[in-house]
Structure formats: C-alpha cells, structure tokens
Enzyme design. Structure first.
Site, PDB file in Angstrom:
ATOM      1  N   TYR A 136       0.822  -1.214   0.000  1.00 55.05           N
ATOM      2  CA  TYR A 136       0.000   0.000   0.000  1.00 55.05           C
ATOM      3  C   TYR A 136       0.853   1.259   0.000  1.00 55.05           C
ATOM      4  O   TYR A 136       0.466   2.269  -0.572  1.00 55.05           O
ATOM      5  CB  TYR A 136      -0.880   0.033   1.266  1.00 55.05           C
ATOM      6  CG  TYR A 136      -2.245  -0.556   1.106  1.00 55.05           C
ATOM      7  CD1 TYR A 136      -2.394  -1.897   0.783  1.00 55.05           C
ATOM      8  CD2 TYR A 136      -3.383   0.208   1.294  1.00 55.05           C
ATOM      9  CE1 TYR A 136      -3.653  -2.456   0.661  1.00 55.05           C
ATOM     10  CE2 TYR A 136      -4.644  -0.336   1.172  1.00 55.05           C
ATOM     11  CZ  TYR A 136      -4.772  -1.668   0.853  1.00 55.05           C
ATOM     12  OH  TYR A 136      -6.013  -2.214   0.732  1.00 55.05           O
ATOM     13  N   LYS A 186       2.466 -15.135   3.086  1.00 51.94           N
ATOM     14  CA  LYS A 186       2.690 -15.913   1.863  1.00 51.94           C
ATOM     15  C   LYS A 186       4.178 -16.231   1.810  1.00 51.94           C
ATOM     16  O   LYS A 186       4.886 -15.902   0.846  1.00 51.94           O
ATOM     17  CB  LYS A 186       2.190 -15.100   0.649  1.00 51.94           C
ATOM     18  CG  LYS A 186       2.193 -15.848  -0.672  1.00 51.94           C
ATOM     19  CD  LYS A 186       1.136 -16.934  -0.779  1.00 51.94           C
ATOM     20  CE  LYS A 186       1.291 -17.701  -2.088  1.00 51.94           C
ATOM     21  NZ  LYS A 186       0.417 -18.889  -2.173  1.00 51.94           N
ATOM     22  N   ASP A 218      -3.635 -17.953   0.911  1.00 43.99           N
ATOM     23  CA  ASP A 218      -4.605 -18.666   0.071  1.00 43.99           C
ATOM     24  C   ASP A 218      -5.333 -19.725   0.896  1.00 43.99           C
ATOM     25  O   ASP A 218      -6.560 -19.858   0.839  1.00 43.99           O
ATOM     26  CB  ASP A 218      -3.937 -19.268  -1.187  1.00 43.99           C
ATOM     27  CG  ASP A 218      -2.675 -20.071  -0.882  1.00 43.99           C
ATOM     28  OD1 ASP A 218      -2.161 -20.012   0.265  1.00 43.99           O
ATOM     29  OD2 ASP A 218      -2.193 -20.780  -1.797  1.00 43.99           O
ATOM     30  N   ASP A 242      -6.878  -6.531   4.067  1.00 38.31           N
ATOM     31  CA  ASP A 242      -7.948  -5.873   3.318  1.00 38.31           C
ATOM     32  C   ASP A 242      -8.856  -6.926   2.689  1.00 38.31           C
ATOM     33  O   ASP A 242     -10.082  -6.877   2.803  1.00 38.31           O
ATOM     34  CB  ASP A 242      -7.330  -4.977   2.235  1.00 38.31           C
ATOM     35  CG  ASP A 242      -8.372  -4.261   1.402  1.00 38.31           C
ATOM     36  OD1 ASP A 242      -9.339  -3.735   1.991  1.00 38.31           O
ATOM     37  OD2 ASP A 242      -8.237  -4.236   0.163  1.00 38.31           O
ATOM     38  N   ASP A 246     -12.921  -8.385   3.999  1.00 33.30           N
ATOM     39  CA  ASP A 246     -14.143  -8.398   3.183  1.00 33.30           C
ATOM     40  C   ASP A 246     -14.717  -9.811   3.109  1.00 33.30           C
ATOM     41  O   ASP A 246     -15.935 -10.010   3.149  1.00 33.30           O
ATOM     42  CB  ASP A 246     -13.867  -7.888   1.751  1.00 33.30           C
ATOM     43  CG  ASP A 246     -14.063  -6.374   1.612  1.00 33.30           C
ATOM     44  OD1 ASP A 246     -13.811  -5.657   2.598  1.00 33.30           O
ATOM     45  OD2 ASP A 246     -14.476  -5.918   0.530  1.00 33.30           O
TER      46      ASP A 246
END
Ligand code: IPM
Ligand code: MG
Length: 352
Positions: A136, A186, A218, A242, A246
């Site tokens: 970001y 990851k 994942d 983020d 959601d």
C-alpha cells in the site's frame, strides 16, 4: 472529549449521521463533535481529498469517526488526488498502524451468512491488520517497457520493526480473547512474508500464553469458508488483511455490520487515539437513497468509546442495542429487509 466526524462520500454521510445520533443520545458530559471534509467531497471543495485543515482537525481530536470515501467522479484523477488517499493519508499521518476488525455472527443472522448456518454460528474472530506499510505504501509507478507497453509496479516490503509492533498488538489482542493467534502470510513465495514470519515467531517468545500458528493467505481464505470457527485472532499485513476482512464480512452476513478501529501509539487524556470506520466503502450505487445499513458505523462508534474513551460500559450498551435490534428482525436491504438508514438508526436508539 473531542471527536472529529469525517462523513466523506456516498453513503458515508448517511451512516455517520446515525452513529452521531447514537453518540449524542448517550449524553456524555464533555463530548464535543466537529465535522470535516474528506474524500471526493473534499477534493471538489478544497482541491485535495485530505485538506490540511482536516488533518489538523484530526490531530486536535481525541478520536475520529470516519464514514467512507470514493466516488466515480474521481476515477481519472492522478492517484494522489483520489478520495482513497484521504483514509490512507490519515492512517499514515496519524501513525495508525493497528487495524482491528472484529467479525462475529449476531444471533438470528445465521441464515444471512454466505456459509451454512451451522458454520456461521461458530464465527467469532478478530482480524488484526497492519495499516501503515506493505505494498500500500511502497514506491509505485507506471513505466514504459520494451515495445512501448505500460508496466505498473508496486513495491511490497515490511521491516522487522514494522512487523514487531503489529505483532505485539496481535498477541495482546489474543491474550484478551481466546488466546489463539494465526499469522497469515505468503512465506512460501514472498521475502516480505519471510521477514514477517520470522519476526512474529521472535515476538511470540514474549507471549508463551498465546498459541501461535501460521497460515498461507490462500489457505486462510479457504479455511475461513471451510471452518471459520477455528480462528480467534488473525494477524496479517495490509493487503491480505484488506482482502480477508471483506471475506469475513460475507461469512458474517453483511458488510454493513463490520466495524473497525485503527490505533497507534498516541495516548490522549482518555485513552488511545484512534480512527473508527465501517469496513464498507461509499457504495455510490445506493448513495443518497437512505438505504445503507448504519450498523457498522454505529458499532465503530462503540469501538471508539471502548478504545479511545475507556467507556466499555457505554460500548456494550450500543452493541447490545444493535444486537437486540437485529434479534427483533430489524433489517435493511443488505439483510433482505426493507428498512432504511434512518429507520434502522431509530430502532437502535429505541433499544438504547
Ligand atoms: C478498507 C478499504 C480501504 C483499504 C480503501 C478505501 C483504500 O478497502 O478500509 O478496507 O484498502 O484499506
Ligand atoms: Mg477494504
């Protein structure tokens, strides 16, 4: 107790209005609210999504209540002028590196979840998302490469000190909850994640009472849908947080129910300075229609009372009022009902 209210764009002003009514109904002595412009509305009025006077107002306050930013009228502006820069700018300028996003299923809403009710019932997690670093805030750009085509690039990085401070937030949150922390990265592919994982493991030595596990992002997405009840606190970086928050919102049933707190190190006379916002966006498609569910913003105001003003009792009152409203069948369009923003606000106020 000074609260800066930044309603922003789209449904932001509609949902913050209801949260302000709830705060005012508590009749807290010494509460002062003042309002500032952020996002597209600030760009159109002042030429910048985060005008200096808004930032100054945030700095002069004890807490910020933030609605949402984003508007299609700004889609073609240079990135530094887009509405999203308002929230990103506030998060970085105010040093708000710890984003707490609780996700719990309210009783009676199990059927609204994207998951089977028996799975939905088990959801009670807190996502602790790092908010000041990662891809970001790294260097980024669009460059021309061979053959004249454009290449977009964004630099992802985390330093040990950045990981360390958010790891402490995660472990401390786990100590106050179920004592389990799952760090999501990851590390099988990214060096950024290798540093993340090594650092989290090092910090874990200071928290022998917290059970630490690691998961690739994942797999974490898959596990959240397969067996969400296994999670207590999820600790993760800015981008993964983020996305996973959601995802968590749909497991809960509606993005209109998820609140968040963004905290840093600054202490005020009352508690930790923070910015509080629903995790949803400005929803331009339904803006101005009085349809949005204000509960996520109302619940964000509750988090503010708890973290920034040490008023856990008042926070619980608000949370109970929302939960009772939902149990009584108060539903907006996001939950298959017909009630509008103000009617939902009224229902919460009545129960308060
Ligand atoms: C969020 C939002 C923001 C983010 C946007 C509006 C910049 O999606 O708070 O989750 O990506 O952090
Ligand atoms: Mg988001």
């Amino acid at each position: 107790m000074k609260i800066a209210i930044f309603p922003g764009d789209g449904i932001g002003s509609e949902v913050t209005r209801e949260a302000v009514r709830v705060l005012e109904a508590l009749d807290l002595p010494g509460l002062t609210l003042f309002e500032g412009d952020v996002g597209a509305i600030a760009y159109h009025r002042h030429g910048h999504p985060l005008p200096p006077e808004t930032l100054a107002m945030a700095n002069a306050s004890d807490a910020v209540l933030f609605g949402a930013v984003g508007d299609p009228s700004c889609d073609n502006l240079a990135r530094h002028l887009r509405p999203e820069q308002a929230v990103l700018g506030l998060r970085s300028e105010l040093g708000l590196f710890a984003n707490l996003r609780p996700a719990t299923v309210f009783s009676g809403l199990e059927d609204m979840s994207g998951l089977r009710p028996e799975l939905a019932r088990t959801i009670d997690m807190l996502i602790v998302r790092e908010l000041n670093g990662d891809v970001y805030f790294g260097d980024k750009g669009i460059r021309e490469i061979d053959g004249g085509e454009r290449e977009g690039w964004d630099m992802m990085s985390y330093s040990e000190s950045e990981v360390r401070r958010i790891a402490h937030s995660g472990f401390q949150a786990a100590q106050k909850r179920g004592g389990k922390l799952c760090s999501v990265d990851k590390a099988n592919v990214l060096e950024t994640s290798q540093v993340w994982r090594d650092t989290v493991i090092a910090v874990a030595r200071e928290y022998p009472d917290v059970e630490l596990s690691h998961m690739y992002v994942d797999n974490a997405a898959m596990q959240m849908v397969k067996d969400p009840g296994q999670f207590d606190v999820i600790l993760t970086g800015n981008l993964f947080g983020d996305i996973l928050s959601d995802l968590a919102s749909m497991c809960v049933g509606s993005i209109g129910l998820l609140a968040s707190a963004s905290l840093g190190e600054r202490q005020t006379d009352y508690g930790t300075f923070g910015l509080y916002e629903p995790i949803h966006g400005s929803a331009p498609d339904i803006a101005g229609q009085g349809k949005a569910n204000p509960m996520a913003t109302i619940l964000s105001a509750a988090m503010m009372l708890r973290h920034s003003f040490g008023k856990a009792d008042q926070a619980e009152r608000i949370e109970a009022a929302v939960s009772n409203a939902l149990a009584d069948g108060i539903r907006g369009g996001d939950l298959g009902g017909t009630l509008g923003t103000q009617a939902i606000g009224d229902a919460v106020l009545e129960r308060l």
